[in-house]
Design an enzyme around this catalytic site. Sequence first.
Site, PDB file in Angstrom:
ATOM      1  N   HIS A  70      -8.213  37.678   9.491  1.00  0.00           N
ATOM      2  CA  HIS A  70      -6.887  38.229   9.222  1.00  0.00           C
ATOM      3  C   HIS A  70      -5.968  37.214   8.540  1.00  0.00           C
ATOM      4  CE1 HIS A  70      -3.904  41.338   9.787  1.00  0.00           C
ATOM      5  NE2 HIS A  70      -3.068  40.503  10.368  1.00  0.00           N
ATOM      6  N   LEU A  72      -6.875  35.697  17.485  1.00  0.00           N
ATOM      7  CA  LEU A  72      -7.444  36.872  16.834  1.00  0.00           C
ATOM      8  C   LEU A  72      -7.202  36.835  15.324  1.00  0.00           C
ATOM      9  CD1 LEU A  72      -6.480  39.697  19.349  1.00  0.00           C
ATOM     10  CD2 LEU A  72      -8.794  38.927  18.803  1.00  0.00           C
ATOM     11  N   SER A  79      -0.144  41.750   6.470  1.00  0.00           N
ATOM     12  CA  SER A  79      -0.181  42.410   7.771  1.00  0.00           C
ATOM     13  C   SER A  79       1.023  43.347   7.921  1.00  0.00           C
ATOM     14  CB  SER A  79      -0.255  41.357   8.878  1.00  0.00           C
ATOM     15  OG  SER A  79      -0.571  41.922  10.121  1.00  0.00           O
ATOM     16  N   ASP A 119     -12.078  40.483   9.459  1.00  0.00           N
ATOM     17  CA  ASP A 119     -10.768  40.627  10.098  1.00  0.00           C
ATOM     18  C   ASP A 119     -10.929  41.275  11.476  1.00  0.00           C
ATOM     19  OD1 ASP A 119      -8.106  41.388  10.802  1.00  0.00           O
ATOM     20  OD2 ASP A 119      -7.556  41.451   8.680  1.00  0.00           O
TER      21      ASP A 119
END
Length: 252
Positions: free
Chosen positions: A222, A135, A70, A193
């Site tokens: 993710h 998320l 990330s 993702d």
Amino acid sequence: MNEQTLLLLPGWALGPAPLAPLADALRRRLPPCYRVECINYPALTSHRPESWVAALDHELPQDAWLVGWSLGGMLATSLAQWRGRRARGLITLGANASFVARPGWPTALSGGALKDFQRGLQASPTRTLRRFAQLSAQGGQDTRRLGRELVAALASTPLDHALAGLEVLSALDLRDVPGTLKIPQLHLFGDSDALVPAAARQAIAERLPEGGRTASIAHAGHAFPLEQAERTAALMADFLLSSDGSRQEAAP
């Protein structure tokens, strides 16, 4: 083969702990000459990406493989650009070339959504961090466990460091960087993702030089480096050994 160093840069506001299972999986798959390290970011409150990259360049070993998840993947990419040939190779995990949408790069989060997140982090950090964890876990196969692990990791990061990291994440624009790198590079994505659109993989693939690779991990969000550490490590190890083997064969 000479000793190789593999540096794992963590995601936004998470610290190195979530990447420990991936590091262990890599150590089991790679020869003993590979040294795998999970990196803790310096305690920076600067909002300037170049300050973060300069600090990382100063603190981290040279001639190392740069791997990041990330935000860590974006910083690893920027550090690879900074170092040039002093970087051995680059692997990103769930990292976009720009986290926010820009002209010519729609495969990203909208600027308005990121601003809302920034305001939420300042007004209600606990709730906002919990939402971010959800998320990140979304799209995986065990979202509740993943969410709990991520919430625990996020809780250890000071708010000013998290806010600074978010500004850096917003400012980084690496759309043209992958195509300029003269080192091996692999970019891995989760196919579900919620933070990095699936189309980002193709957009990055189109900008890679010859030999650069992308791959997508099925049934993964993710947080795939956590939930699918073994699968992620397998793809990484194959690429590492292939790239370093090719480098040795080409050496005089």
